[in-house]
Every structure is written in C-alpha cells, then in structure tokens.
Design an enzyme around this catalytic site. Structure first.
Site, PDB file in Angstrom:
ATOM      1  N   LYS A  28       0.865  -1.192   0.000  1.00 18.99           N
ATOM      2  CA  LYS A  28       0.000   0.000   0.000  1.00 18.99           C
ATOM      3  C   LYS A  28       0.898   1.237   0.000  1.00 18.99           C
ATOM      4  CE  LYS A  28      -1.897   2.833   2.878  1.00 18.99           C
ATOM      5  NZ  LYS A  28      -1.816   4.036   2.039  1.00 18.99           N
ATOM      6  N   GLU A  60       9.939   1.330  10.689  1.00 17.07           N
ATOM      7  CA  GLU A  60      10.954   2.356  10.434  1.00 17.07           C
ATOM      8  C   GLU A  60      10.243   3.696  10.544  1.00 17.07           C
ATOM      9  OE1 GLU A  60      13.017   1.364   6.768  1.00 17.07           O
ATOM     10  OE2 GLU A  60      14.026  -0.285   7.767  1.00 17.07           O
ATOM     11  N   CYS A  76      13.526  11.151   6.771  1.00 16.83           N
ATOM     12  CA  CYS A  76      13.537  10.681   8.164  1.00 16.83           C
ATOM     13  C   CYS A  76      14.911  10.881   8.785  1.00 16.83           C
ATOM     14  CB  CYS A  76      13.138   9.213   8.222  1.00 16.83           C
ATOM     15  SG  CYS A  76      14.123   8.173   7.144  1.00 16.83           S
ATOM     16  N   GLU A  86       9.672  16.256  14.960  1.00 20.30           N
ATOM     17  CA  GLU A  86      10.128  16.127  13.577  1.00 20.30           C
ATOM     18  C   GLU A  86       9.395  17.163  12.723  1.00 20.30           C
ATOM     19  OE1 GLU A  86       8.871  12.512  11.589  1.00 20.30           O
ATOM     20  OE2 GLU A  86      10.880  12.289  10.753  1.00 20.30           O
TER      21      GLU A  86
HETATM   22  P1  NAD Z   1       2.350   8.273   7.808  1.00 16.54           P
HETATM   23  O1  NAD Z   1       2.608   7.478   9.030  1.00 16.54           O
HETATM   24  O2  NAD Z   1       1.345   9.355   7.850  1.00 16.54           O
HETATM   25  O3  NAD Z   1       1.877   7.319   6.613  1.00 16.54           O
HETATM   26  C1  NAD Z   1       2.676   6.248   6.151  1.00 16.54           C
HETATM   27  C2  NAD Z   1       1.780   5.201   5.539  1.00 16.54           C
HETATM   28  O4  NAD Z   1       0.967   4.626   6.547  1.00 16.54           O
HETATM   29  C3  NAD Z   1       0.833   5.727   4.464  1.00 16.54           C
HETATM   30  O5  NAD Z   1       0.765   4.770   3.431  1.00 16.54           O
HETATM   31  C4  NAD Z   1      -0.488   5.830   5.218  1.00 16.54           C
HETATM   32  O6  NAD Z   1      -1.612   5.727   4.392  1.00 16.54           O
HETATM   33  C5  NAD Z   1      -0.384   4.622   6.145  1.00 16.54           C
HETATM   34  N1  NAD Z   1      -1.199   4.681   7.361  1.00 16.54           N
HETATM   35  C6  NAD Z   1      -1.557   5.769   8.090  1.00 16.54           C
HETATM   36  N2  NAD Z   1      -2.276   5.390   9.177  1.00 16.54           N
HETATM   37  C7  NAD Z   1      -2.375   4.038   9.137  1.00 16.54           C
HETATM   38  C8  NAD Z   1      -2.985   3.057   9.969  1.00 16.54           C
HETATM   39  N3  NAD Z   1      -3.641   3.389  11.079  1.00 16.54           N
HETATM   40  N4  NAD Z   1      -2.871   1.766   9.631  1.00 16.54           N
HETATM   41  C9  NAD Z   1      -2.194   1.409   8.517  1.00 16.54           C
HETATM   42  N5  NAD Z   1      -1.605   2.268   7.688  1.00 16.54           N
HETATM   43  C10 NAD Z   1      -1.689   3.578   7.987  1.00 16.54           C
HETATM   44  O7  NAD Z   1       3.768   8.802   7.348  1.00 16.54           O
HETATM   45  P2  NAD Z   1       4.105   9.774   6.117  1.00 16.54           P
HETATM   46  O8  NAD Z   1       3.657  11.156   6.468  1.00 16.54           O
HETATM   47  O9  NAD Z   1       3.644   9.160   4.837  1.00 16.54           O
HETATM   48  O10 NAD Z   1       5.706   9.712   6.091  1.00 16.54           O
HETATM   49  C11 NAD Z   1       6.514  10.567   6.805  1.00 16.54           C
HETATM   50  C12 NAD Z   1       7.024   9.864   8.052  1.00 16.54           C
HETATM   51  O11 NAD Z   1       7.752   8.699   7.692  1.00 16.54           O
HETATM   52  C13 NAD Z   1       8.023  10.719   8.829  1.00 16.54           C
HETATM   53  O12 NAD Z   1       7.760  10.589  10.207  1.00 16.54           O
HETATM   54  C14 NAD Z   1       9.365  10.084   8.488  1.00 16.54           C
HETATM   55  O13 NAD Z   1      10.374  10.289   9.427  1.00 16.54           O
HETATM   56  C15 NAD Z   1       8.995   8.654   8.382  1.00 16.54           C
HETATM   57  N6  NAD Z   1       9.999   7.919   7.602  1.00 16.54           N
HETATM   58  C16 NAD Z   1      10.829   7.039   8.247  1.00 16.54           C
HETATM   59  C17 NAD Z   1      11.814   6.363   7.527  1.00 16.54           C
HETATM   60  C18 NAD Z   1      12.750   5.373   8.201  1.00 16.54           C
HETATM   61  O14 NAD Z   1      13.411   4.643   7.482  1.00 16.54           O
HETATM   62  N7  NAD Z   1      12.823   5.336   9.512  1.00 16.54           N
HETATM   63  C19 NAD Z   1      11.958   6.594   6.159  1.00 16.54           C
HETATM   64  C20 NAD Z   1      11.101   7.510   5.546  1.00 16.54           C
HETATM   65  C21 NAD Z   1      10.117   8.164   6.273  1.00 16.54           C
END
Ligand code: NAD
Length: 475
Positions: free
Chosen positions: A175, A251, A285, A376
């Site tokens: 997804k 992650e 991130c 963040e």
């Molecule tokens: P997000 O958590 O809002 O969404 C990520 C994904 O999760 C999306 O596909 C979203 O639709 C899905 N999602 C949201 N709520 C959900 C739920 N309750 N159940 C299942 N799926 C759900 O994150 P974002 O805004 O897309 O990404 C940015 C974040 O990602 C930042 O915090 C960043 O630091 C982190 N990030 C971490 C890494 C790492 O390797 N540690 C890498 C890239 C980004």
C-alpha cells in the site's frame, strides 16, 4: 485525466464501486491523476491473491537463482523506465527530477539486485553436535507480507521492503502512501512484465486509518507487516498487529543530530550538512535537523552554512537545475509553516515562500526544549546550537525521544569512534551522510522504530528460520 488503478493478481483493476480520489501535483497545486480508491473489497481481493500465490503458486517454491533472475529483470526494467518512474514521483510529491530519476530509481533497482543476490548467496548455519547429531538452519519464506510505505521516497522505500520480501520467496500486498500512488503502480506493472507470477506483487491504493492500511494490518492472513512512516502511525500498527501476533518491522520518524567539532574540515562539514537537511526539501527521516557546532567555529560555520543554503536552487521540481522543490502537499506545508510561526525572529535565513514552498531555513537561538527542537519538522528547516565540550555535544544529541541517525564531523579518529559509540542512534555517519551498505543494519531505536532491515537483518524478518536436527551417528 490519467487514471491509476490497483494491480491485483497480475491485473490492473478499478475499485468495486468505481470510487477514485485525486492525486495532486504540489508544483501546480492541481490534481494530475485520479487514483482507484481501495476499500475492504480490494483488500480482500489482494490478500486472497497473495495468499493463493504463496500457498499454491510457484514463487515460494522456485530456486533462488530463478527467483533472483526475475528480480534482476525487474531491476533492468526499472532502469529502462527511469524517466516515467522519476516523473511519477516528482508529479506526486514535488521531489526534484534529478533526485527522483537520477538517484531514487537507480537505488530502487539496486535494492532488487542486492536482495536477489544476497538471498542466492546466503549460507545456512550448520551445528555439528557432540552427541552424534547434526543441527542446521533453514530460512523459509514467512508468507504474505503487507508493506505500507510513506510518500517521501516513494519508489525507493517501496523497493527496500518489496525486494527482500520477494527475494526470500514471500508474496506482497503493497500500500503506497495516498499522496504517491503512481510509481508503485508502475512498479507492479513492470513486475508482471519481468515475469513475476500473478498475485506475487499486488498494489492497493487508498488511505490508512479506517481504510485499506488499517485493514491490512488487522488481517490474520498477513504474516509480516513492514511499515515506514510516522511514529504515531507505527504505534497504531503495532497495536493492530498485536491482536494476531503478526511480526512488525517499524521504520519511523527521526530528529537527527549533526555534530560539527572544531577540528572538522569545515568545507566538507558544510557541504554534507547542507545535503543532510535540505535534500528532498528536508522531507527525510534521516534529516540532520539539529545541528550542534563547536563554539570555537560556530560563527564561521554558520556564516558559511547560510551562504550555501541561500545558494540552493529552489523552484520547479521538473527542472533538472532545481535542488529544492515544494513540500509534498498542502497539509504538510501547513504543518511546517506552523513550526516556523513559532520561531519568528530566530530565522537567520529562509522562511515560507510562494505556493507550498519553504525556502532552506536556518534557525539560531531556539531553546532546546522548544517544539522545533524536539519534534520532527520534516521540512527544509535546521536548528543550530553551539556546544563547548564533547560531553555536552553527546548529551544534547541524545536528548531526544528519537534514535534513528546522527552525523559527526571531526578529523580526530579517536573522537570519531568514541562519539559514534556514545550516540544513541541506529546509524552514525562520520564525515559523510546517507552512504549505505545494504548489508549493514538499518533502523532506529526508541520512537524511531522497532527492528532492523538490510542484509541478514532483512532475512531474519522476512523468513521463518527453522532448525532441523538429525541423528547422524549412533553411539
Ligand atoms: P504516515 O505514518 O502518515 O503514513 C505512512 C503510511 O501509513 C501511508 O501509506 C499511510 O496511508 C499509512 N497509514 C496511516 N495510518 C495508518 C494506519 N492506522 N494503519 C495502517 N496504515 C496507515 O507517514 P508519512 O507522512 O507518509 O511519512 C513521513 C514519516 O515517515 C516521517 O515521520 C518520516 O520520518 C517517516 N519515515 C521514516 C523512515 C525510516 O526509514 N525510519 C523513512 C522515511 C520516512
């Protein structure tokens, strides 16, 4: 207008009721495509397809060489379609085309090549026993993997999950983030073209909470959940997974500390520090968003850093000369602007621009307890603090609930090792940033995540290790 369908069981399909949503180009701030909006029925179809492909299909039963060859064909196809894939991510989230086409696509291809070869070359362990028995390990595919991805490095992070899962013989329901569906759709189509059997890689579009994301994490037919995204979402996913005891790899977010000591090569430190916080408009991130600089070189460093920040080319992400594009969405822009509103008067350079732009922003003088130093921001914004001693620098760096990564700039070898050991972070880069060896562990501690991926760490997660014990000699 372009329509982006799901890919389920090797076919491009729309949602059962035909529902769609818009994906918006952050440069034009207008929709550029319509996306199939998945719901319970698409999750059902995708999981059933992935289950069939795993339980009865050829993929998990294939030799590593044959499976690896298919993944290498997919890597070839990714490179051959670099232009389309790069444009897809750029239109969906405003990443400069030089980065999406020139960096993310090759890195995605490399993820498929690396994990294909890593699985093929992996050796099982053997344990000869004094009792005349012989134990050995087998690494068997775990089953159906739900991969849930964020929008900041769409294709690259999806490949980081999908490649090891497939290389070890699993099937996948991916997804992508709702803001970035386009490259995942192309990836799934290219996987079919590369000869991956139907149902091995499925892509379902839609939202997270109370939608396809949540449904995937709650389904007992899922054997592994690999998630990259915000820490709060990670908590929700861990709770959902707990009901079925589904193993999760999380992650999550970061608030990377970047330590510049007085003995650092300042040219080098400025160049890497700029990259660390302003590439991808800070939507990384691993961003070095807390910059700690030895007081002895503080003024000189900040002056050089600000000059370099001001020189970055901000603009149309489709232009090959652009280094910093708009933020990925209006919602995200509003969030970042909220942080900047709180530090008005402390901004040395940068600030909010036109549209959904934030110019490379340097903040000096914020309190270490302020929200901008603790949370963040996920934008092109860095807070800079002076320090007097190595002990103080490490204490400030570790004063965070995150633990993803840190950077250290110094020419003193002993200090480099000492500080790298003392920092609470999953990755420490010394005199560099973002350089990866895919065999090394990748992940974070505390609010930055649970588990590690990369090389053998990915194998541990995406397989069920099994012990076989044989009597080989009667006493
Ligand atoms: P997000 O958590 O809002 O969404 C990520 C994904 O999760 C999306 O596909 C979203 O639709 C899905 N999602 C949201 N709520 C959900 C739920 N309750 N159940 C299942 N799926 C759900 O994150 P974002 O805004 O897309 O990404 C940015 C974040 O990602 C930042 O915090 C960043 O630091 C982190 N990030 C971490 C890494 C790492 O390797 N540690 C890498 C890239 C980004």
């Amino acid at each position: 207008m372009t329509v982006i369908p799901h890919v389920i069981d090797g076919e491009e399909v729309e949602s059962a009721g035909g529902a769609r949503f818009d994906t918006v180009d952050p440069w034009t701030r207008s929709p550029w495509a319509q996306v199939a909006l998945g719901g319970a029925s698409e999750v059902e179809r995708a999981l059933a397809a992935a289950r069939r492909a795993f339980d009865d299909g050829p993929w998990p039963r294939m030799g590593f060489a044959e499976r690896g060859a298919a993944l290498h064909r997919l890597a070839d196809l990714l490179l051959a379609h670099a232009e389309d894939l790069g444009r897809a991510d750029t239109r969906d989230m405003g990443k400069p085309i030089t980065d999406s086409r020139g960096t993310d696509v090759p890195r995605a291809a490399m993820n498929f090549r690396f994990f294909a070869d890593h699985a093929r070359l992996a050796v099982a362990q053997a344990f000869p026993m004094d009792s005349g028995h012989h134990a050995y390990s087998r690494f068997e595919p775990a089953g159906v993997v739900a991969a849930i991805a964020p929008w900041n490095f769409p294709l690259m992070l999806e490949s980081w999950k999908v490649a090891p899962a497939l290389a070890w013989g699993n099937t996948v329901v991916l997804k992508p983030a709702e803001d970035t569906p386009a490259s995942a759709h192309l990836l799934a189509c290219l996987a079919v073209q590369a000869g991956l059997p139907p149902g091995v890689l499925n892509v379902v579009h839609g939202f997270g909470p109370d939608a396809v994301g949540q449904a995937l994490t709650e389904d007992p037919r899922v054997d592994r959940i690999t998630f990259t995204g915000e820490s709060g979402t990670g908590r929700a996913i861990a709770r959902a997974a707990a009901a079925n005891l589904t193993p999760v790899s999380l992650e999550l977010g970061g608030k990377g500390a970047n330590l510049v000591f007085a003995d650092a090569d300042l040219d080098d430190a400025v160049a890497w520090s700029i990259r660390a916080v302003f590439s991808n408009a800070g939507q990384v991130c691993l961003a070095g968003s807390r910059l700690y600089v030895a007081r002895a070189v503080f003024d000189e460093f900040v002056a050089r850093f600000v000059r370099a920040a001001d020189a970055l080319v901000v603009g149309d992400p489709g232009d090959p000369g652009t280094q910093v594009g708009p933020l990925a969405s209006e919602q995200h822009f509003t969030k970042v602007r909220g942080f900047l509103d709180e530090v008005e008067g402390l901004t040395v350079t940068g600030g909010v621009g036109d549209g959904w732009f934030v110019r490379p922003t340097v903040v000096v003088g914020a309190g270490h307890g302020d929200r901008i130093c603790r949370e963040e921001v996920f934008g092109p914004v860095v807070v800079v603090h002076p320090f007097d001693t190595e002990v103080e620098a490490v204490r400030l760096a570790n004063d965070t609930r995150y633990g993803l990564n840190a950077m250290v700039f110094t020419q003193d070898l002993s200090r480099a090792h000492r500080v790298a050991a003392a920092l609470r972070a999953g990755t420490v880069w010394v005199n560099c940033f973002f350089i990866r060896d895919l065999r090394a562990p990748f992940g974070g501690m505390a609010d930055s995540g649970v588990g590690r991926e990369g090389g053998d760490f990915s194998r541990e997660f995406f397989t069920e290790p099994k012990a076989v014990v044989m009597a080989v000699a009667r006493p």
